[in-house]
Motif scaffolding. Structure first.
Motif, PDB file in Angstrom:
ATOM      1  N   ASP A 162       0.830  -1.208   0.000  1.00 19.66           N
ATOM      2  CA  ASP A 162       0.000   0.000   0.000  1.00 19.66           C
ATOM      3  C   ASP A 162       0.866   1.259   0.000  1.00 19.66           C
ATOM      4  O   ASP A 162       0.553   2.248  -0.673  1.00 19.66           O
ATOM      5  N   GLU A 163       1.930   1.228   0.777  1.00 16.60           N
ATOM      6  CA  GLU A 163       2.809   2.398   0.842  1.00 16.60           C
ATOM      7  C   GLU A 163       3.498   2.637  -0.497  1.00 16.60           C
ATOM      8  O   GLU A 163       3.632   3.783  -0.931  1.00 16.60           O
ATOM      9  N   ASP A 225      -7.611   6.947   1.283  1.00 11.24           N
ATOM     10  CA  ASP A 225      -6.238   6.626   1.684  1.00 11.24           C
ATOM     11  C   ASP A 225      -5.634   7.660   2.634  1.00 11.24           C
ATOM     12  O   ASP A 225      -4.415   7.634   2.864  1.00 11.24           O
ATOM     13  N   ARG A 228      -3.801   6.133   5.699  1.00  9.79           N
ATOM     14  CA  ARG A 228      -2.655   5.339   5.226  1.00  9.79           C
ATOM     15  C   ARG A 228      -1.556   6.241   4.665  1.00  9.79           C
ATOM     16  O   ARG A 228      -0.361   5.976   4.834  1.00  9.79           O
TER      17      ARG A 228
END
Length: 404
Positions: A162-163, A225, A228
């Motif tokens: 995800d990063e 997002d 995150r």
């Protein structure tokens, strides 16, 4: 250059004063457009280095107890010669440093390995894989004829899936926004203004505003997002800012970027209103600068040398006794009838008060051909350098004989 510097300084001061209120009111994207104001003011064609209505006559030489009153080469006594030379040396040094740093970044970059590219393929979106390069300074964007996204060799280990997606989305947004070009222009402007403390104060703030605008665009596209994205920034290692490079996270930017992410961001309508309002403010500033700048005449004011030689400055006796020399640069406001309306000595005049008084007294009797606008005479200015020298004139070259 004085006129240009005035408007550059004004533009930078206005941006630095307005950027935070504009960001709070309209968002980071509209606020970033304020950085167009300094170059807009600088590139106005009616703002030359010296005021457009000022013409410089050849330097006049005054010798003691003689009738000598001649014209020297203007460049030989120009008060701007050494400052311009110093500025040029500093600018070339800054450009050389920037070029060497950029060349080193290119030399240390390598093509992305095929296995690494295969893992990242799903997260690239519309990002051209040929733009991805390996470099220890990554993640970052390097400006070039075709801008590159630099990734570190441990990119797959340093960030989870995800990063990695968010980092690549951020860097891709930099490319779509043209931030690499803006960074290049900012670096070139800093090189030209290397002597200006406000320019170096503004450069890191421009970089921060650029990052905030990019973050805002990414989060508007992917609002889910937000949390995150903030965690990705917190888990990232900050880098020192460097010329030619837009790092994913620079050391001083973390607090401001996290604060922007946590606060509610303006909606699309408010951002659009912001773009309109800030564009109107910048246009108004430019029009105000134009209105307060005197119009340039079609023809500059010129001195009537034949008439003015009848009223040459007298070398003061006390100045001769005290061995005082120097150049007086007179700023003469010429009326429509060609007579001096106002005479002042510029601050750069390196002469004793008695020499300034002697030059000003003589100039009050001089005559000029006034500048014209649309074929009609208008008030205009002339700069007259007057050099007081105790050295005799150089001997005239011998005339060639008819038989030679």
């Amino acid at each position: 250059m004085p006129g240009v510097l005035t408007y550059v300084t004004l533009g930078l001061a206005l941006v630095l004063a307005w950027r935070k209120p504009a960001r709070r009111m309209f968002g980071a994207g509209p606020a970033f457009t304020l950085w167009l104001l300094p170059p807009l003011l600088t590139m106005l064609p009616w703002l030359p280095t010296l005021p457009a209505t000022w013409a410089t006559t050849p330097t006049l030489l005054v010798l003691p107890a003689t009738a000598a009153f001649g014209a020297l080469s203007m460049s030989a006594a120009s008060p701007l010669r050494w400052p311009l030379l110093l500025w040029l040396i500093g600018t070339l040094a800054c450009l050389l440093r920037l070029t060497m740093h950029y060349e080193r970044l290119l030399r240390q970059s390598h093509q992305l390995p095929a296995d690494m590219l295969c893992v990242l393929q799903a997260d690239l979106g519309d990002l051209d894989p040929r733009r991805l390069w390996l470099h220890p300074a990554g993640p970052a964007v390097l400006w070039a004829p075709q801008s590159r996204v630099l990734l570190p060799a441990d990119f797959l280990d340093r960030f989870d899936a995800d990063e990695r997606r968010l980092v690549l989305q951020h860097e891709s947004m930099h490319l779509r926004r043209g931030d690499a070009l803006w960074s290049l222009l900012a670096e070139l402007a800093a090189a030209l203004l290397w002597f200006h403390p406000l320019a170096w104060f503004a450069l890191p703030r421009l970089r921060l505003d650029q990052e905030l605008a990019c973050d805002e665009r990414v989060l508007h596209q992917s609002p889910q997002d937000t949390a995150r994205y903030a965690r990705t920034l917190l888990h990232s290692t900050g880098q020192n800012t460097a010329p030619a490079l837009i790092p994913w996270l620079a050391e001083p930017q973390l607090k401001e970027r996290l604060s922007m992410i946590q606060h509610r961001r303006p909606g699309i309508l408010r951002r659009q209103i912001g773009f309109v309002c800030l564009t109107a403010i910048m246009a108004g500033s430019v029009f105000f600068a134009q209105a307060t700048t005197p119009p340039a005449p079609d023809q500059q004011a010129t001195a009537d040398v034949g008439y003015n030689t009848q009223f040459q400055p007298r070398y003061p006796a006390d100045a001769v006794k005290n061995r005082q020399e120097g150049t007086v640069v007179l700023s003469v406001l010429v009326g429509t009838d060609g007579t001096p309306r106002k005479i002042e000595a510029e601050r750069g005049s390196n002469a004793a008060p008695s020499l300034i008084a002697a030059a000003s007294e003589a100039a009050a009797q001089w005559r000029f051909s006034p500048g014209t606008k649309g074929g009609k005479p208008v008030e205009s200015h002339a700069r007259v350098p007057v050099k007081f020298s105790l050295d005799p004139l150089p001997p005239a070259p011998p005339h060639a004989s008819p038989n030679s």
